[in-house]
Design an enzyme around this catalytic site. Structure first.
Site, PDB file in Angstrom:
ATOM      1  N   HIS A 486       0.883  -1.180   0.000  1.00  0.00           N
ATOM      2  CA  HIS A 486       0.000   0.000   0.000  1.00  0.00           C
ATOM      3  C   HIS A 486       0.915   1.223   0.000  1.00  0.00           C
ATOM      4  CE1 HIS A 486      -3.721   2.280   0.769  1.00  0.00           C
ATOM      5  NE2 HIS A 486      -2.944   3.066   1.508  1.00  0.00           N
ATOM      6  N   ASP A 530      -0.492  -9.608   0.699  1.00  0.00           N
ATOM      7  CA  ASP A 530       0.294  -8.764  -0.204  1.00  0.00           C
ATOM      8  C   ASP A 530      -0.640  -8.162  -1.248  1.00  0.00           C
ATOM      9  OD1 ASP A 530       2.224  -7.490  -1.650  1.00  0.00           O
ATOM     10  OD2 ASP A 530       2.930  -9.309  -2.675  1.00  0.00           O
TER      11      ASP A 530
END
Ligand code: 9MR
Length: 561
Positions: A486, A530
Protein backbone atom coordinates in the site's frame (compact mmCIF):
# COMPACT_ATOMS: atom_id res chain seq x y z
CA UNK A 1 -4.05 -33.18 2.46
CA UNK A 2 -0.71 -34.78 1.74
CA UNK A 3 1.01 -31.56 0.73
CA UNK A 4 0.34 -30.04 4.13
CA UNK A 5 2.22 -32.90 5.69
CA UNK A 6 5.48 -32.42 3.83
CA UNK A 7 8.26 -30.63 5.63
CA UNK A 8 8.88 -26.96 4.95
CA UNK A 9 11.88 -24.77 5.76
CA UNK A 10 11.63 -21.20 7.02
CA UNK A 11 14.90 -19.41 6.48
CA UNK A 12 16.17 -15.88 6.27
CA UNK A 13 16.36 -14.84 2.62
CA UNK A 14 19.28 -12.53 3.33
CA UNK A 15 21.77 -15.31 4.13
CA UNK A 16 23.92 -16.07 7.14
CA UNK A 17 27.07 -14.35 8.36
CA UNK A 18 30.15 -16.53 8.04
CA UNK A 19 30.72 -16.55 11.78
CA UNK A 20 27.17 -15.85 12.89
CA UNK A 21 24.49 -18.07 14.42
CA UNK A 22 22.64 -20.19 11.85
CA UNK A 23 19.16 -21.54 12.44
CA UNK A 24 16.52 -22.74 9.98
CA UNK A 25 13.06 -23.69 11.21
CA UNK A 26 11.27 -26.75 9.85
CA UNK A 27 7.59 -27.47 10.15
CA UNK A 28 5.86 -30.80 9.57
CA UNK A 29 8.98 -32.48 10.88
CA UNK A 30 9.77 -34.50 13.99
CA UNK A 31 11.87 -33.84 17.06
CA UNK A 32 15.41 -35.13 17.02
CA UNK A 33 15.36 -36.27 13.40
CA UNK A 34 18.50 -35.79 11.30
CA UNK A 35 18.96 -32.94 8.84
CA UNK A 36 21.89 -32.12 6.60
CA UNK A 37 23.44 -29.20 4.80
CA UNK A 38 24.70 -29.77 1.27
CA UNK A 39 27.09 -27.50 -0.60
CA UNK A 40 25.30 -26.81 -3.87
CA UNK A 41 28.50 -26.03 -5.77
CA UNK A 42 30.46 -29.15 -4.80
CA UNK A 43 27.45 -31.41 -4.03
CA UNK A 44 29.24 -32.41 -0.82
CA UNK A 45 27.39 -32.99 2.44
CA UNK A 46 29.05 -30.52 4.75
CA UNK A 47 27.01 -30.70 7.93
CA UNK A 48 24.84 -33.24 9.74
CA UNK A 49 22.72 -32.43 12.76
CA UNK A 50 19.48 -33.19 14.53
CA UNK A 51 16.36 -31.10 14.90
CA UNK A 52 15.44 -29.71 18.29
CA UNK A 53 12.21 -30.66 19.99
CA UNK A 54 9.13 -28.91 18.66
CA UNK A 55 8.11 -25.45 19.75
CA UNK A 56 4.50 -24.52 19.33
CA UNK A 57 3.49 -21.04 18.33
CA UNK A 58 1.61 -19.25 21.13
CA UNK A 59 -0.79 -17.80 18.57
CA UNK A 60 -1.16 -20.40 15.83
CA UNK A 61 -1.30 -24.11 15.15
CA UNK A 62 2.30 -24.21 13.99
CA UNK A 63 5.10 -26.26 15.51
CA UNK A 64 8.66 -25.42 14.57
CA UNK A 65 11.76 -27.59 14.85
CA UNK A 66 15.09 -25.81 14.71
CA UNK A 67 17.96 -26.98 12.53
CA UNK A 68 20.98 -25.34 14.07
CA UNK A 69 24.29 -25.35 12.20
CA UNK A 70 26.26 -22.35 13.48
CA UNK A 71 29.42 -24.45 13.40
CA UNK A 72 29.38 -24.33 9.59
CA UNK A 73 31.58 -21.31 8.91
CA UNK A 74 32.55 -21.71 5.28
CA UNK A 75 31.24 -19.19 2.74
CA UNK A 76 29.18 -20.74 -0.01
CA UNK A 77 25.80 -21.61 -1.46
CA UNK A 78 23.95 -24.39 0.35
CA UNK A 79 20.69 -26.25 0.76
CA UNK A 80 19.07 -27.74 3.81
CA UNK A 81 18.21 -31.42 3.41
CA UNK A 82 15.61 -33.36 5.29
CA UNK A 83 14.53 -36.90 4.48
CA UNK A 84 16.50 -36.82 1.26
CA UNK A 85 14.88 -33.61 0.00
CA UNK A 86 16.47 -30.21 -0.53
CA UNK A 87 13.99 -27.92 1.20
CA UNK A 88 15.53 -24.52 0.57
CA UNK A 89 18.79 -22.87 -0.46
CA UNK A 90 20.78 -20.05 1.15
CA UNK A 91 24.15 -18.32 1.23
CA UNK A 92 26.78 -18.08 3.92
CA UNK A 93 28.93 -15.01 3.34
CA UNK A 94 30.21 -11.82 4.97
CA UNK A 95 28.23 -8.55 5.03
CA UNK A 96 24.87 -10.23 4.42
CA UNK A 97 22.90 -7.19 5.60
CA UNK A 98 24.94 -4.52 3.86
CA UNK A 99 22.75 -4.22 0.76
CA UNK A 100 19.59 -4.20 2.87
CA UNK A 101 21.06 -1.56 5.15
CA UNK A 102 21.80 0.73 2.21
CA UNK A 103 18.45 -0.05 0.58
CA UNK A 104 16.50 0.66 3.76
CA UNK A 105 18.07 4.12 3.99
CA UNK A 106 17.68 4.79 0.29
CA UNK A 107 13.93 4.24 0.66
CA UNK A 108 13.76 7.65 2.35
CA UNK A 109 15.07 9.27 -0.80
CA UNK A 110 12.15 7.70 -2.69
CA UNK A 111 9.77 9.28 -0.16
CA UNK A 112 11.00 12.83 -0.79
CA UNK A 113 8.23 15.33 -1.35
CA UNK A 114 8.54 18.49 -3.46
CA UNK A 115 11.40 17.40 -5.73
CA UNK A 116 11.71 15.21 -8.80
CA UNK A 117 13.53 11.89 -8.44
CA UNK A 118 15.98 11.77 -11.34
CA UNK A 119 16.86 8.56 -13.19
CA UNK A 120 20.53 8.69 -12.15
CA UNK A 121 19.47 8.29 -8.51
CA UNK A 122 16.06 6.66 -8.71
CA UNK A 123 16.64 4.26 -11.64
CA UNK A 124 13.41 3.03 -13.15
CA UNK A 125 11.46 4.53 -10.26
CA UNK A 126 12.28 8.08 -11.34
CA UNK A 127 9.31 10.43 -11.13
CA UNK A 128 8.29 14.05 -11.14
CA UNK A 129 8.00 16.24 -8.07
CA UNK A 130 4.83 16.15 -6.03
CA UNK A 131 3.31 18.38 -3.37
CA UNK A 132 5.53 21.49 -3.59
CA UNK A 133 4.02 22.75 -0.32
CA UNK A 134 5.05 26.29 -1.12
CA UNK A 135 1.48 27.38 -0.41
CA UNK A 136 0.20 25.76 2.75
CA UNK A 137 -2.84 27.16 4.55
CA UNK A 138 -2.89 27.48 8.29
CA UNK A 139 -5.93 25.42 9.21
CA UNK A 140 -8.45 27.27 11.40
CA UNK A 141 -7.46 24.92 14.26
CA UNK A 142 -4.00 26.49 14.20
CA UNK A 143 -4.72 30.18 13.68
CA UNK A 144 -5.02 31.09 17.36
CA UNK A 145 -4.03 34.68 17.97
CA UNK A 146 -0.83 34.27 15.96
CA UNK A 147 -2.32 34.35 12.45
CA UNK A 148 -5.16 36.04 10.57
CA UNK A 149 -7.71 33.88 8.76
CA UNK A 150 -6.43 32.74 5.37
CA UNK A 151 -2.78 32.94 6.47
CA UNK A 152 -0.33 30.69 4.61
CA UNK A 153 3.17 29.41 5.14
CA UNK A 154 5.70 27.47 3.07
CA UNK A 155 6.49 23.95 4.22
CA UNK A 156 8.30 22.27 1.31
CA UNK A 157 10.40 19.12 1.35
CA UNK A 158 10.47 16.31 3.86
CA UNK A 159 9.42 12.71 3.40
CA UNK A 160 5.95 11.43 2.76
CA UNK A 161 4.96 9.53 5.88
CA UNK A 162 3.96 6.24 4.36
CA UNK A 163 1.75 5.03 1.53
CA UNK A 164 -0.01 8.39 1.72
CA UNK A 165 1.31 11.84 0.82
CA UNK A 166 1.03 13.65 4.11
CA UNK A 167 3.78 14.71 6.52
CA UNK A 168 3.27 14.22 10.25
CA UNK A 169 5.56 15.61 12.93
CA UNK A 170 4.85 12.97 15.59
CA UNK A 171 5.78 10.12 13.29
CA UNK A 172 8.71 12.03 11.85
CA UNK A 173 9.86 12.41 15.47
CA UNK A 174 10.41 8.75 16.33
CA UNK A 175 11.71 8.14 12.79
CA UNK A 176 14.32 10.87 12.92
CA UNK A 177 15.30 9.98 16.48
CA UNK A 178 15.89 6.38 15.47
CA UNK A 179 17.90 7.29 12.37
CA UNK A 180 20.00 9.83 14.25
CA UNK A 181 20.62 7.22 16.94
CA UNK A 182 21.74 4.75 14.27
CA UNK A 183 24.30 7.31 13.16
CA UNK A 184 25.35 8.12 16.73
CA UNK A 185 25.92 4.45 17.50
CA UNK A 186 27.53 3.32 14.25
CA UNK A 187 29.05 6.41 12.67
CA UNK A 188 32.11 4.45 11.54
CA UNK A 189 29.90 2.32 9.31
CA UNK A 190 27.72 5.14 7.99
CA UNK A 191 30.58 7.54 7.33
CA UNK A 192 31.60 5.51 4.29
CA UNK A 193 28.16 4.32 3.19
CA UNK A 194 27.30 5.97 -0.13
CA UNK A 195 23.68 5.89 -1.27
CA UNK A 196 23.80 7.56 -4.66
CA UNK A 197 21.52 10.44 -3.73
CA UNK A 198 21.83 13.99 -5.11
CA UNK A 199 23.99 15.14 -2.17
CA UNK A 200 26.41 12.19 -2.33
CA UNK A 201 30.04 13.24 -2.26
CA UNK A 202 29.45 16.56 -0.48
CA UNK A 203 31.60 15.56 2.51
CA UNK A 204 28.62 14.68 4.72
CA UNK A 205 27.67 11.02 5.34
CA UNK A 206 24.74 10.14 3.12
CA UNK A 207 22.53 8.97 5.97
CA UNK A 208 22.91 12.47 7.42
CA UNK A 209 22.26 14.05 4.00
CA UNK A 210 19.02 12.12 3.83
CA UNK A 211 18.09 13.03 7.41
CA UNK A 212 18.72 16.70 6.64
CA UNK A 213 16.14 16.59 3.85
CA UNK A 214 13.47 15.88 6.43
CA UNK A 215 15.02 18.05 9.15
CA UNK A 216 14.76 21.17 7.01
CA UNK A 217 11.10 20.41 6.46
CA UNK A 218 10.55 19.90 10.19
CA UNK A 219 12.04 23.32 10.89
CA UNK A 220 9.39 24.90 8.62
CA UNK A 221 6.71 23.39 10.86
CA UNK A 222 7.62 25.53 13.86
CA UNK A 223 5.37 28.52 14.29
CA UNK A 224 6.76 31.92 15.29
CA UNK A 225 5.72 31.32 18.91
CA UNK A 226 7.78 28.11 19.15
CA UNK A 227 4.85 25.69 18.90
CA UNK A 228 4.94 23.05 16.18
CA UNK A 229 2.10 22.24 13.81
CA UNK A 230 1.00 18.64 14.13
CA UNK A 231 1.04 17.88 10.41
CA UNK A 232 1.19 19.21 6.88
CA UNK A 233 -1.63 17.49 5.09
CA UNK A 234 -4.51 17.33 2.66
CA UNK A 235 -7.95 17.48 4.24
CA UNK A 236 -8.53 13.90 2.96
CA UNK A 237 -6.17 11.21 1.63
CA UNK A 238 -5.20 11.47 -2.05
CA UNK A 239 -6.31 8.68 -4.40
CA UNK A 240 -3.88 5.93 -5.43
CA UNK A 241 -2.09 8.18 -7.92
CA UNK A 242 1.45 9.44 -8.48
CA UNK A 243 2.66 12.48 -6.51
CA UNK A 244 1.96 15.65 -8.44
CA UNK A 245 -1.37 14.48 -9.90
CA UNK A 246 -3.58 15.82 -7.15
CA UNK A 247 -3.61 19.53 -6.37
CA UNK A 248 -5.71 19.52 -3.23
CA UNK A 249 -5.17 22.34 -0.77
CA UNK A 250 -2.54 21.64 1.85
CA UNK A 251 -2.86 22.65 5.48
CA UNK A 252 -0.77 22.83 8.58
CA UNK A 253 -2.98 21.69 11.42
CA UNK A 254 -3.22 22.47 15.13
CA UNK A 255 -0.09 22.92 17.20
CA UNK A 256 0.16 20.19 19.80
CA UNK A 257 2.29 19.43 22.83
CA UNK A 258 3.23 15.97 21.49
CA UNK A 259 4.42 17.30 18.13
CA UNK A 260 6.30 20.13 19.81
CA UNK A 261 8.12 17.87 22.28
CA UNK A 262 9.02 15.30 19.61
CA UNK A 263 10.32 18.18 17.51
CA UNK A 264 12.36 19.44 20.47
CA UNK A 265 13.93 16.01 20.98
CA UNK A 266 14.85 15.58 17.32
CA UNK A 267 16.24 19.07 16.82
CA UNK A 268 18.27 18.81 20.05
CA UNK A 269 19.75 15.49 18.95
CA UNK A 270 20.41 16.76 15.42
CA UNK A 271 22.14 19.86 16.82
CA UNK A 272 24.53 17.65 18.80
CA UNK A 273 25.36 15.33 15.92
CA UNK A 274 25.71 17.96 13.21
CA UNK A 275 27.70 20.49 15.19
CA UNK A 276 31.10 19.17 14.16
CA UNK A 277 30.26 18.29 10.58
CA UNK A 278 31.68 20.38 7.76
CA UNK A 279 29.33 23.20 6.80
CA UNK A 280 26.61 22.19 9.27
CA UNK A 281 27.45 24.50 12.16
CA UNK A 282 24.71 26.93 11.24
CA UNK A 283 22.10 24.22 10.82
CA UNK A 284 23.16 22.80 14.18
CA UNK A 285 22.75 26.21 15.82
CA UNK A 286 19.32 26.73 14.24
CA UNK A 287 18.26 23.31 15.50
CA UNK A 288 19.28 24.05 19.05
CA UNK A 289 17.50 27.40 19.02
CA UNK A 290 14.42 25.70 17.61
CA UNK A 291 14.60 22.99 20.28
CA UNK A 292 14.75 25.53 23.09
CA UNK A 293 11.86 27.53 21.66
CA UNK A 294 9.81 24.38 21.29
CA UNK A 295 10.52 23.38 24.88
CA UNK A 296 9.43 26.77 26.18
CA UNK A 297 6.21 26.63 24.19
CA UNK A 298 5.48 23.17 25.59
CA UNK A 299 5.99 24.44 29.12
CA UNK A 300 3.34 27.08 28.44
CA UNK A 301 1.04 24.63 26.63
CA UNK A 302 1.51 21.30 28.39
CA UNK A 303 -1.86 19.77 27.59
CA UNK A 304 -2.67 20.58 23.98
CA UNK A 305 -3.52 17.07 22.84
CA UNK A 306 -4.22 16.24 19.24
CA UNK A 307 -7.73 14.83 19.13
CA UNK A 308 -8.79 14.86 15.49
CA UNK A 309 -12.43 13.99 16.05
CA UNK A 310 -12.86 16.75 18.62
CA UNK A 311 -11.06 19.18 16.33
CA UNK A 312 -13.32 18.31 13.42
CA UNK A 313 -16.40 19.22 15.47
CA UNK A 314 -15.01 22.69 15.92
CA UNK A 315 -13.22 23.59 12.70
CA UNK A 316 -13.70 23.34 8.94
CA UNK A 317 -12.60 21.72 6.73
CA UNK A 318 -12.62 18.40 8.57
CA UNK A 319 -9.23 16.71 8.46
CA UNK A 320 -9.45 12.94 7.95
CA UNK A 321 -5.82 11.93 7.32
CA UNK A 322 -3.63 10.08 9.86
CA UNK A 323 -4.19 11.11 13.47
CA UNK A 324 -1.15 9.98 15.45
CA UNK A 325 -3.04 11.23 18.49
CA UNK A 326 -1.35 10.59 21.82
CA UNK A 327 -2.76 11.54 25.19
CA UNK A 328 0.08 10.30 27.40
CA UNK A 329 2.95 12.70 27.17
CA UNK A 330 5.23 11.93 30.14
CA UNK A 331 7.45 9.94 27.79
CA UNK A 332 7.60 12.82 25.27
CA UNK A 333 8.62 15.21 28.06
CA UNK A 334 11.23 12.73 29.18
CA UNK A 335 12.67 12.18 25.70
CA UNK A 336 12.84 15.91 24.92
CA UNK A 337 14.44 16.67 28.29
CA UNK A 338 16.96 13.85 27.82
CA UNK A 339 18.06 15.05 24.37
CA UNK A 340 18.21 18.68 25.48
CA UNK A 341 20.26 17.71 28.52
CA UNK A 342 22.82 15.66 26.62
CA UNK A 343 23.18 18.38 23.99
CA UNK A 344 23.31 21.39 26.33
CA UNK A 345 24.54 19.71 29.54
CA UNK A 346 22.31 22.16 31.34
CA UNK A 347 21.12 20.54 34.60
CA UNK A 348 17.82 22.37 34.18
CA UNK A 349 16.94 19.63 31.66
CA UNK A 350 18.42 16.86 33.80
CA UNK A 351 15.95 17.77 36.52
CA UNK A 352 13.09 17.43 34.06
CA UNK A 353 14.44 14.15 32.76
CA UNK A 354 14.57 12.76 36.30
CA UNK A 355 11.12 14.09 37.04
CA UNK A 356 9.58 12.48 33.96
CA UNK A 357 11.44 9.16 34.06
CA UNK A 358 9.10 6.25 34.68
CA UNK A 359 10.32 2.69 35.01
CA UNK A 360 7.31 1.46 33.02
CA UNK A 361 8.29 2.97 29.68
CA UNK A 362 7.90 0.21 27.14
CA UNK A 363 9.21 -0.65 23.70
CA UNK A 364 9.60 2.44 21.55
CA UNK A 365 7.05 3.30 18.89
CA UNK A 366 5.42 6.53 17.73
CA UNK A 367 3.30 7.00 20.89
CA UNK A 368 6.03 5.57 23.19
CA UNK A 369 9.29 7.43 23.11
CA UNK A 370 10.45 6.88 26.67
CA UNK A 371 13.06 4.31 25.73
CA UNK A 372 14.48 6.78 23.20
CA UNK A 373 15.39 9.07 26.08
CA UNK A 374 16.67 6.12 28.07
CA UNK A 375 19.00 5.10 25.22
CA UNK A 376 20.41 8.59 24.85
CA UNK A 377 21.01 9.10 28.57
CA UNK A 378 22.71 5.73 28.96
CA UNK A 379 24.88 6.22 25.90
CA UNK A 380 26.24 9.49 27.23
CA UNK A 381 26.03 8.67 30.95
CA UNK A 382 29.76 8.62 31.52
CA UNK A 383 30.46 11.69 29.40
CA UNK A 384 28.00 13.80 31.38
CA UNK A 385 28.59 12.06 34.74
CA UNK A 386 24.93 11.16 35.04
CA UNK A 387 24.02 10.47 38.69
CA UNK A 388 24.70 6.81 39.49
CA UNK A 389 21.31 6.09 41.00
CA UNK A 390 19.59 7.45 37.90
CA UNK A 391 21.85 5.39 35.63
CA UNK A 392 20.99 2.24 37.52
CA UNK A 393 17.25 2.91 37.28
CA UNK A 394 17.54 3.38 33.52
CA UNK A 395 19.67 0.29 33.10
CA UNK A 396 17.36 -1.77 35.22
CA UNK A 397 14.40 -1.04 32.96
CA UNK A 398 16.37 -1.68 29.77
CA UNK A 399 17.83 -4.94 31.09
CA UNK A 400 14.40 -6.01 32.26
CA UNK A 401 12.83 -5.60 28.82
CA UNK A 402 15.81 -7.18 27.09
CA UNK A 403 15.73 -10.17 29.43
CA UNK A 404 12.00 -10.59 28.87
CA UNK A 405 12.78 -10.88 25.18
CA UNK A 406 15.58 -13.37 25.80
CA UNK A 407 13.24 -15.44 27.92
CA UNK A 408 10.64 -15.80 25.17
CA UNK A 409 12.80 -16.34 22.13
CA UNK A 410 12.57 -20.09 22.43
CA UNK A 411 8.86 -20.06 23.10
CA UNK A 412 7.81 -19.21 19.56
CA UNK A 413 7.52 -21.64 16.64
CA UNK A 414 10.24 -19.82 14.74
CA UNK A 415 12.47 -19.30 17.77
CA UNK A 416 12.32 -15.55 17.32
CA UNK A 417 11.74 -12.93 20.00
CA UNK A 418 8.87 -11.68 17.87
CA UNK A 419 5.57 -13.48 18.21
CA UNK A 420 5.38 -14.55 21.81
CA UNK A 421 1.90 -13.15 22.17
CA UNK A 422 -0.95 -12.08 19.91
CA UNK A 423 -0.53 -8.44 20.93
CA UNK A 424 2.77 -8.40 19.03
CA UNK A 425 0.68 -8.61 15.86
CA UNK A 426 -0.68 -5.10 15.79
CA UNK A 427 -0.76 -2.53 12.97
CA UNK A 428 2.89 -2.21 11.97
CA UNK A 429 3.94 -5.42 13.77
CA UNK A 430 7.09 -5.62 11.69
CA UNK A 431 8.25 -2.47 13.45
CA UNK A 432 7.57 -4.18 16.78
CA UNK A 433 10.01 -6.89 15.70
CA UNK A 434 12.54 -4.33 14.48
CA UNK A 435 12.23 -2.16 17.58
CA UNK A 436 12.62 -5.17 19.88
CA UNK A 437 15.82 -5.99 18.00
CA UNK A 438 17.01 -2.40 18.39
CA UNK A 439 16.36 -2.54 22.13
CA UNK A 440 18.41 -5.75 22.33
CA UNK A 441 21.28 -4.19 20.41
CA UNK A 442 21.19 -1.16 22.69
CA UNK A 443 21.53 -3.56 25.60
CA UNK A 444 24.48 -5.27 23.97
CA UNK A 445 26.20 -1.94 23.31
CA UNK A 446 26.01 -1.20 27.01
CA UNK A 447 26.96 -4.58 28.49
CA UNK A 448 28.86 -6.31 25.68
CA UNK A 449 26.96 -9.60 25.98
CA UNK A 450 26.59 -11.18 22.57
CA UNK A 451 23.50 -13.17 23.54
CA UNK A 452 21.55 -9.94 23.04
CA UNK A 453 22.86 -9.58 19.48
CA UNK A 454 21.93 -13.20 18.74
CA UNK A 455 18.42 -12.51 20.00
CA UNK A 456 18.22 -9.35 17.88
CA UNK A 457 19.26 -11.37 14.86
CA UNK A 458 16.32 -13.76 15.37
CA UNK A 459 14.00 -10.83 14.75
CA UNK A 460 15.95 -9.55 11.77
CA UNK A 461 15.68 -13.06 10.35
CA UNK A 462 11.96 -13.01 11.19
CA UNK A 463 11.66 -9.92 8.99
CA UNK A 464 13.63 -11.47 6.16
CA UNK A 465 11.75 -14.76 5.92
CA UNK A 466 11.87 -16.79 9.13
CA UNK A 467 8.17 -16.28 9.82
CA UNK A 468 4.83 -17.99 9.19
CA UNK A 469 4.07 -16.05 5.99
CA UNK A 470 7.42 -16.98 4.38
CA UNK A 471 7.78 -13.40 3.13
CA UNK A 472 10.89 -11.36 3.40
CA UNK A 473 8.91 -8.25 4.33
CA UNK A 474 11.14 -5.71 2.57
CA UNK A 475 10.28 -4.72 -1.00
CA UNK A 476 12.99 -5.87 -3.40
CA UNK A 477 15.08 -7.74 -0.79
CA UNK A 478 14.61 -11.51 -0.75
CA UNK A 479 13.18 -14.33 -2.82
CA UNK A 480 9.56 -13.83 -1.85
CA UNK A 481 8.86 -10.18 -1.17
CA UNK A 482 5.83 -7.86 -1.14
CA UNK A 483 4.90 -6.92 -4.70
CA UNK A 484 1.80 -4.83 -3.98
CA UNK A 485 2.54 -2.64 -0.96
CA UNK A 486 0.00 0.00 0.00
CA UNK A 487 2.22 2.75 -1.37
CA UNK A 488 0.79 5.17 -3.86
CA UNK A 489 3.85 5.50 -6.15
CA UNK A 490 4.36 1.72 -6.25
CA UNK A 491 0.69 1.20 -7.13
CA UNK A 492 0.50 3.98 -9.73
CA UNK A 493 3.86 4.06 -11.54
CA UNK A 494 3.17 1.22 -13.99
CA UNK A 495 6.42 -0.53 -13.00
CA UNK A 496 6.10 -4.18 -11.99
CA UNK A 497 8.53 -4.03 -9.08
CA UNK A 498 7.47 -1.86 -6.17
CA UNK A 499 9.80 0.93 -5.06
CA UNK A 500 12.54 -0.99 -3.17
CA UNK A 501 13.79 -0.93 0.40
CA UNK A 502 10.50 -0.60 2.28
CA UNK A 503 9.47 -2.70 5.27
CA UNK A 504 5.72 -3.37 5.06
CA UNK A 505 3.55 -3.23 8.18
CA UNK A 506 3.18 -6.99 8.51
CA UNK A 507 0.72 -9.41 10.11
CA UNK A 508 -1.96 -7.64 12.12
CA UNK A 509 -4.59 -9.56 14.05
CA UNK A 510 -7.17 -6.86 13.30
CA UNK A 511 -6.15 -6.20 9.70
CA UNK A 512 -9.16 -7.79 7.97
CA UNK A 513 -11.58 -5.83 10.13
CA UNK A 514 -9.62 -2.63 9.58
CA UNK A 515 -9.02 -2.56 5.83
CA UNK A 516 -11.62 -5.09 4.64
CA UNK A 517 -9.22 -6.73 2.20
CA UNK A 518 -9.37 -10.47 1.59
CA UNK A 519 -7.14 -12.53 3.89
CA UNK A 520 -6.30 -16.22 3.54
CA UNK A 521 -5.96 -16.61 7.29
CA UNK A 522 -7.15 -14.71 10.32
CA UNK A 523 -4.56 -16.32 12.60
CA UNK A 524 -2.61 -13.38 14.10
CA UNK A 525 0.78 -14.26 12.66
CA UNK A 526 -0.73 -15.05 9.26
CA UNK A 527 -3.16 -12.14 8.97
CA UNK A 528 -1.16 -10.49 6.22
CA UNK A 529 -1.92 -10.03 2.56
CA UNK A 530 0.29 -8.76 -0.20
CA UNK A 531 -2.39 -6.53 -1.70
CA UNK A 532 -2.37 -2.80 -2.36
CA UNK A 533 -5.73 -2.38 -0.63
CA UNK A 534 -4.23 -3.60 2.64
CA UNK A 535 -3.26 -0.47 4.48
CA UNK A 536 -3.54 -2.42 7.74
CA UNK A 537 -0.98 -5.12 6.85
CA UNK A 538 0.88 -4.08 3.71
CA UNK A 539 1.49 -0.34 3.95
CA UNK A 540 4.99 1.05 4.24
CA UNK A 541 5.95 3.82 6.69
CA UNK A 542 8.99 5.86 7.62
CA UNK A 543 8.78 4.88 11.29
CA UNK A 544 8.82 1.19 10.42
CA UNK A 545 11.87 1.49 8.18
CA UNK A 546 13.89 3.39 10.78
CA UNK A 547 14.51 0.51 13.21
CA UNK A 548 15.26 -1.68 10.19
CA UNK A 549 17.95 0.83 9.28
CA UNK A 550 19.21 0.70 12.85
CA UNK A 551 19.42 -3.08 13.15
CA UNK A 552 20.92 -3.75 9.72
CA UNK A 553 23.53 -1.05 10.30
CA UNK A 554 24.18 -2.54 13.74
CA UNK A 555 24.72 -6.04 12.34
CA UNK A 556 27.11 -4.72 9.71
CA UNK A 557 29.02 -2.76 12.37
CA UNK A 558 29.12 -5.42 15.06
CA UNK A 559 30.39 -7.88 12.46
CA UNK A 560 29.90 -11.55 12.99
CA UNK A 561 32.24 -12.04 10.05
O1 9MR B 1 1.24 3.44 12.44
C1 9MR B 1 -0.07 3.88 12.78
C2 9MR B 1 -0.73 2.82 13.63
O2 9MR B 1 -0.05 2.69 14.85
C3 9MR B 1 -2.19 3.17 13.84
O3 9MR B 1 -2.82 2.10 14.51
C4 9MR B 1 -2.87 3.45 12.50
C5 9MR B 1 -4.34 3.84 12.63
O4 9MR B 1 -4.46 5.05 13.27
O5 9MR B 1 -2.19 4.48 11.82
C6 9MR B 1 -0.86 4.17 11.51
O6 9MR B 1 -0.27 5.25 10.88
C7 9MR B 1 -0.72 5.60 9.59
C8 9MR B 1 -1.00 7.09 9.60
O7 9MR B 1 -2.10 7.35 10.42
C9 9MR B 1 -1.19 7.68 8.21
N1 9MR B 1 -0.13 7.31 7.33
C10 9MR B 1 0.07 5.87 7.23
C11 9MR B 1 0.40 5.30 8.58
C12 9MR B 1 0.76 3.83 8.50
O8 9MR B 1 -0.34 3.02 8.22
Amino acid sequence: PAYAQSAKAFVTQSGFYTNGPKTIILTHAKANEPFGIIDLDTRQNVFAGRLTSGRKSPTADITGYAAEFSALKKNGYYAIQYKGQNLDSFYIQPAVYHALSAGAIKSYYYQRASMPLLPQYAGKWHRGAGHPDTIVYIHPSALGDTHPAGARIKSPGGWYDAGDYNKYIVNAGITMGTLLTAYEDFSGYYDTLSLNIPESGNGIPDIINEIIYNLRWMLTMQDTDGGVFTKCTNAAFDGMVMPGITKDKRYVVKKSTAATLDFAAVTAQAARIMKAMPGLRQLSDSCLTAANKAWQWAIKNPKLYYDQDAMNKQYQPAITTGGYGDKKLEDEWFWAAAELYITTRDTFFLNYAQQYWQPVYDLQGWPNVGMMGCYTLLKHATAVALPESFVSQLKQRLWQLADEYLAVQNKTAFATVMGYNAANYSWGSNAVAANQAMLLIKTYLLNGQTKYVHAALTNLEYLTGRNATEYSFITGFGKKTPMYPHHRPSAADGITEPVPGFLVGGPNRHAAAQDKCVYNSLVPELQYTDAACSFASNEIAINWNAPLVYITGAMESIKYQ
